[in-house]
Scaffold this motif. Structure first.
Motif, PDB file in Angstrom:
ATOM      1  N   VAL A   1      -4.172 -25.495  76.135  1.00 24.46           N
ATOM      2  CA  VAL A   1      -3.885 -26.239  74.903  1.00 24.46           C
ATOM      3  C   VAL A   1      -5.024 -25.996  73.917  1.00 24.46           C
ATOM      4  O   VAL A   1      -6.203 -26.218  74.242  1.00 24.46           O
ATOM      5  N   LEU A   2      -4.680 -25.528  72.735  1.00 25.59           N
ATOM      6  CA  LEU A   2      -5.649 -25.340  71.661  1.00 25.59           C
ATOM      7  C   LEU A   2      -5.388 -26.371  70.566  1.00 25.59           C
ATOM      8  O   LEU A   2      -4.237 -26.577  70.163  1.00 25.59           O
ATOM      9  N   THR A   3      -6.450 -26.986  70.102  1.00 24.94           N
ATOM     10  CA  THR A   3      -6.337 -27.964  69.011  1.00 24.94           C
ATOM     11  C   THR A   3      -7.291 -27.571  67.894  1.00 24.94           C
ATOM     12  O   THR A   3      -8.477 -27.310  68.143  1.00 24.94           O
TER      13      THR A   3
ATOM     14  N   ALA B   1      -5.863 -26.489  59.380  1.00 27.52           N
ATOM     15  CA  ALA B   1      -5.665 -26.526  60.831  1.00 27.52           C
ATOM     16  C   ALA B   1      -4.470 -25.680  61.263  1.00 27.52           C
ATOM     17  O   ALA B   1      -4.509 -25.012  62.307  1.00 27.52           O
ATOM     18  N   VAL B   2      -3.403 -25.696  60.457  1.00 26.17           N
ATOM     19  CA  VAL B   2      -2.217 -24.913  60.803  1.00 26.17           C
ATOM     20  C   VAL B   2      -2.541 -23.423  60.781  1.00 26.17           C
ATOM     21  O   VAL B   2      -2.135 -22.669  61.677  1.00 26.17           O
ATOM     22  N   ALA B   3      -3.265 -22.989  59.757  1.00 23.37           N
ATOM     23  CA  ALA B   3      -3.623 -21.569  59.655  1.00 23.37           C
ATOM     24  C   ALA B   3      -4.510 -21.142  60.818  1.00 23.37           C
ATOM     25  O   ALA B   3      -4.352 -20.044  61.377  1.00 23.37           O
ATOM     26  N   ARG B   4      -5.444 -22.004  61.204  1.00 22.78           N
ATOM     27  CA  ARG B   4      -6.342 -21.662  62.308  1.00 22.78           C
ATOM     28  C   ARG B   4      -5.568 -21.535  63.618  1.00 22.78           C
ATOM     29  O   ARG B   4      -5.815 -20.624  64.420  1.00 22.78           O
ATOM     30  N   ILE B   5      -4.624 -22.437  63.836  1.00 25.82           N
ATOM     31  CA  ILE B   5      -3.816 -22.362  65.057  1.00 25.82           C
ATOM     32  C   ILE B   5      -2.919 -21.124  65.025  1.00 25.82           C
ATOM     33  O   ILE B   5      -2.742 -20.436  66.040  1.00 25.82           O
TER      34      ILE B   5
ATOM     35  N   THR C   1      -3.387 -14.010  67.894  1.00 27.01           N
ATOM     36  CA  THR C   1      -4.425 -13.242  68.596  1.00 27.01           C
ATOM     37  C   THR C   1      -4.144 -13.195  70.093  1.00 27.01           C
ATOM     38  O   THR C   1      -4.210 -12.122  70.727  1.00 27.01           O
ATOM     39  N   ILE C   2      -3.825 -14.336  70.679  1.00 30.69           N
ATOM     40  CA  ILE C   2      -3.577 -14.375  72.127  1.00 30.69           C
ATOM     41  C   ILE C   2      -2.280 -13.656  72.465  1.00 30.69           C
ATOM     42  O   ILE C   2      -2.201 -12.925  73.458  1.00 30.69           O
ATOM     43  N   ALA C   3      -1.259 -13.846  71.636  1.00 25.96           N
ATOM     44  CA  ALA C   3       0.024 -13.192  71.906  1.00 25.96           C
ATOM     45  C   ALA C   3      -0.102 -11.672  71.852  1.00 25.96           C
ATOM     46  O   ALA C   3       0.584 -10.957  72.594  1.00 25.96           O
TER      47      ALA C   3
ATOM     48  N   LEU D   1     -11.752 -14.632  72.650  1.00 26.47           N
ATOM     49  CA  LEU D   1     -10.884 -14.209  71.548  1.00 26.47           C
ATOM     50  C   LEU D   1     -10.810 -15.237  70.424  1.00 26.47           C
ATOM     51  O   LEU D   1     -10.366 -14.913  69.320  1.00 26.47           O
ATOM     52  N   LEU D   2     -11.227 -16.466  70.689  1.00 28.05           N
ATOM     53  CA  LEU D   2     -10.958 -17.578  69.783  1.00 28.05           C
ATOM     54  C   LEU D   2     -12.084 -17.803  68.787  1.00 28.05           C
ATOM     55  O   LEU D   2     -13.264 -17.548  69.072  1.00 28.05           O
ATOM     56  N   ASP D   3     -11.687 -18.294  67.618  1.00 26.37           N
ATOM     57  CA  ASP D   3     -12.677 -18.685  66.614  1.00 26.37           C
ATOM     58  C   ASP D   3     -13.431 -19.920  67.091  1.00 26.37           C
ATOM     59  O   ASP D   3     -12.849 -20.796  67.754  1.00 26.37           O
TER      60      ASP D   3
END
Length: 444
Positions: free
Chosen positions: A213-215, A231-235, A241-243, A338-340
């Protein structure tokens, strides 16, 4: 009766009871929605039905409900050598939901058309449950004493992770599993044409499962005033990226064994580094093998916002995680790299991967039992990318194998009928399963 002797006069009864019990179990709608508030007493009714059949044959059974309506059942057949580890053969009695309007034949009526049994659970896995019940009665009727103890078990809640089934039983009824060293259940044993032979894959390993779960949190505000920390853009960036990320191939023992066996059957090596999931030489096992080569993290849920002109302060995404044996820590580190920075990362609902030996006496018995019924058949180990109750049993030191043997037409895709509309199994395949499994239980 000697464990090596068959009882040919009862074989027809065995096969006929297998079909009868499969149909009766399908007619008990033991649907597991995954929501405890919407699950009735179907599992309990199915377990009580099995209980009556076993006690009618002279077995002492134990029945337990983890919560009202979630029935579980066990019976033990003593073997000749009580010092040997017992063999657990188990089936789950719950099924996934079915929308009747989508089916050609009603999902809970168990109709037979052109030699095929239709119904929810025909494959997953009331057909095998019926085999076990019919075999238990067959052994009692013919006074067959196997070499080792055979434990017949019927669990609830497998379709929602086994929380109210085998996981609860291991904590609250551990004596049910006393002396058990190996177990047989789903998913495997369905024939696949490979070259001049038929392969019967046995699941010797399973991927682990979990949830990521990423928030993302940012500045809330009016849609007309964009912010730099939306927040929507970051998610959305994290999901993409993960996909798009492709994990490296991991050559687990089960995958290596499968590739070697299949290469021998085809007369040419299987190149795991260039595997095509649509390779016609491998038929329906090609996508299974492809899924068994890598870890996967798949986006499944994205949520954020409540009005089109409002920038939300929070957005989240959920991912289905499937991890190979020995890869749990490395997968987490690889994904997090991989995550910001600033995203909240939660790993939960973790069920560890399992891996049992890909060779040994039990695998030899499976191979001999198949060869006795299908001279062209050969058993090959594989890694299953999904999950079964064997995962929980592994924590108790029980080596689990997926093998419910069925000989099918060369163009059949048994794996495609799991959880599918018009779930079905050929009646002859059920009869084959009963005969092969009878040999396995006698000789294991």
């Amino acid at each position: 009766m000697d464990a090596q002797a068959a009882a040919p006069l009862t074989s027809t009864i065995l096969e006929d009871e297998t079909l009868l019990f499969a149909r009766e179990l399908i007619r008990i709608p033991s649907v597991n929605t995954g929501d405890p508030t919407t699950i009735g007493d179907g599992e309990a009714r199915a377990a009580q039905y099995v209980r009556r059949l076993l006690e009618e044959a002279g077995y002492e059974t134990e029945y337990a409900e983890s919560v009202p309506g979630r029935g579980n059942l066990v019976a033990r057949l003593p073997g000749r050598d009580r010092e040997r580890g017992a063999l657990l053969v188990h089936a789950h009695l719950d099924v996934v939901p079915a929308v009747a309007e989508d089916w050609t034949y009603p999902p809970f009526v168990a109709e037979v058309h052109d030699g095929v049994l239709y119904g929810r659970g025909a494959v997953d896995m009331k057909g095998y449950a019926a085999v076990l019940v019919a075999l238990a009665r067959h052994f009692a009727r013919a006074r067959i004493v196997p070499w080792r103890d055979i434990v017949f078990a019927f669990f609830s809640d497998e379709e929602a992770g086994g929380v109210y089934g085998v996981r609860w039983l291991l904590e609250h009824r551990p004596h049910w599993f006393a002396g058990v060293t190996e177990a047989i259940s789903e998913v495997g044993g369905f024939s696949v044409r490979l070259g001049e032979r038929r392969a019967y894959p046995v699941a010797t390993a399973e991927k682990g499962i979990g949830r990521l779960v990423l928030t993302a949190r940012g500045t809330a505000g009016h849609g007309s005033r964009p912010t730099g920390d939306n927040a929507v853009a970051r998610i959305a960036r994290a999901v993409a990226t993960i996909a798009d990320h492709r994990f490296a191939i991991v050559r687990t023992p089960a995958v290596e064994a499968f590739a070697a066996e299949v290469g021998a059957l085809l007369g040419e090596p299987v190149d795991l580094d260039a595997l095509d999931p649509a390779d016609p030489r491998l038929g329906p096992v090609a996508p299974l093998l492809a899924a068994a080569l890598r870890n996967t993290v798949t986006p499944t849920i994205v949520a954020g916002g409540y009005k089109a002109n409002v920038i939300p302060g929070e957005a989240r995404a959920e991912f289905d995680v499937r991890v190979l044996p020995g890869q749990e820590e490395s997968l987490r580190h690889e994904v997090e790299a991989l995550l910001d920075p600033g995203l909240e990362v939660t790993w939960d609902r973790w069920v560890h991967p399992i891996e049992s030996p890909s060779a040994g006496p039990l695998l030899d018995v499976l191979g001999a039992a198949i060869a006795a019924e299908d001279p062209e058949g050969v058993v090959v180990p594989y890694l299953m990318p999904a999950s079964t109750d064997n995962k929980h049993l592994a924590g108790a030191g029980i080596a689990g194998y997926g093998f419910t043997p069925r000989r099918l037409d060369d163009d059949a895709d048994a794996f495609g009928h799991f959880h599918a509309v018009d779930e079905q199994v050929p009646v002859d395949a059920l009869r084959f399963c009963a005969r092969v499994t009878e040999r396995i239980l006698r000789e294991a």
